[in-house]
Design a protein around this motif. Structure first.
Motif, PDB file in Angstrom:
ATOM      1  N   GLY A 272       3.644  -6.200  -0.298  1.00 15.61           N
ATOM      2  CA  GLY A 272       2.654  -6.453   1.373  1.00 15.61           C
ATOM      3  C   GLY A 272       2.642  -7.634   1.681  1.00 15.61           C
ATOM      4  O   GLY A 272       3.836  -8.235   1.923  1.00 15.61           O
TER       5      GLY A 272
ATOM      6  N   GLU B 139       0.920  -1.263  -0.101  1.00 18.25           N
ATOM      7  CA  GLU B 139      -0.091  -0.137  -0.019  1.00 18.25           C
ATOM      8  C   GLU B 139       0.975   1.407  -0.125  1.00 18.25           C
ATOM      9  O   GLU B 139       1.920   1.074   0.702  1.00 18.25           O
ATOM     10  N   GLY B 140       0.472   2.174  -0.634  1.00 21.08           N
ATOM     11  CA  GLY B 140       1.133   3.525  -0.859  1.00 21.08           C
ATOM     12  C   GLY B 140       2.515   3.490  -1.428  1.00 21.08           C
ATOM     13  O   GLY B 140       2.584   2.930  -2.599  1.00 21.08           O
TER      14      GLY B 140
END
Length: 243
Positions: A45, A39-40
């Motif tokens: 992840g 994420e981001g």
């Protein structure tokens, strides 16, 4: 699963690359979505179990081949396996890292601080990749194939099904062990015709794989000649909805 293999996986998740023994005569590259997209600004992840199983499957196959001297006499297979993290840009970086030995073979352009000519040191990772297994997603396999063809490195995918990858003018070093989406769409269309259905609804996962597959099916219904098949509802389901 052996303790050594568990420790090896720990290395994958921390630096996203596995480098096996340097004694292999043939080194294969591998691209697997061991991690989900981060994420981001985070590239990688959580662990993706399907990608992890596929990576383990390749290592298992190499172990079997190396253990049977009748399969490849006098040849030992090794691998450099990389995590794509389901991210196109990250997978390209990993591909460049994988073939970096080929990019750096010519050291004549480098000069040491003392003025002497640079000499390449053959280290454990210094082996050219003979071929690449992967990637999973077509959106990753396409740019990777564009890079590998420049070095004439064959690529075999285990899951990429985009019809675009069948274009041998663009992807002449790309192969796969699964049929393209057009075959699956044709099979669905043949079933609908055989059952005599004239009104159907479609459900697909949102994304390249699901949407392209349904598009191919709908195009077949529009060009079905005397057989009239109407699409009543077209639904796309996100991965969050599937969960």
């Amino acid at each position: 699963m052996t303790l050594a293999r568990v420790i090896l996986f720990g290395i994958i998740f921390s630096i996203n690359v596995v480098s096996l023994s340097a004694l292999e005569k043939i080194t294969l590259g591998g691209l697997f979505p061991v991690s989900n997209r981060g994420e981001g600004d985070i590239d990688c992840g959580s662990i993706n179990n399907v990608g992890l199983q596929r990576l383990e499957g390749m290592l298992f196959a190499l172990d079997l081949i190396n253990a049977d001297p009748s399969l490849l006499p006098g040849v030992s297979l090794g691998a450099r396996l990389y995590d794509t993290c389901k991210r196109e840009t990250y997978a390209l970086e990993q591909t460049i890292e994988m073939i970096s030995y080929d990019l750096q073979q010519d050291s004549s352009a480098y000069v040491c601080p003392n003025g002497s000519a640079a000499v390449r040191v053959e280290d454990q990772a210094g082996q050219s990749v003979t071929g690449v297994v992967g990637a999973a997603s077509s959106s990753i396999s396409q740019p990777v194939a564009s890079i590998l063809r420049l070095f004439q490195i064959p690529q075999i995918s285990y899951a990429s099904t985009s019809p675009e990858l069948s274009d041998k003018m663009r992807f002449d070093y790309f192969l796969r062990v699964v049929p393209p989406d057009t075959f699956q769409s044709q099979a669905m269309f043949d079933i609908v015709k055989f059952m005599g259905w004239t009104y159907v609804s479609t459900v697909a996962e949102a994304g390249e794989y699901g949407e392209n597959g349904i598009d191919a099916f709908i195009n077949l219904t529009r060009n079905s000649g005397k057989v009239r098949i109407m699409i009543l509802v077209r639904s796309l389901i996100s991965k969050k909805q599937l969960k």
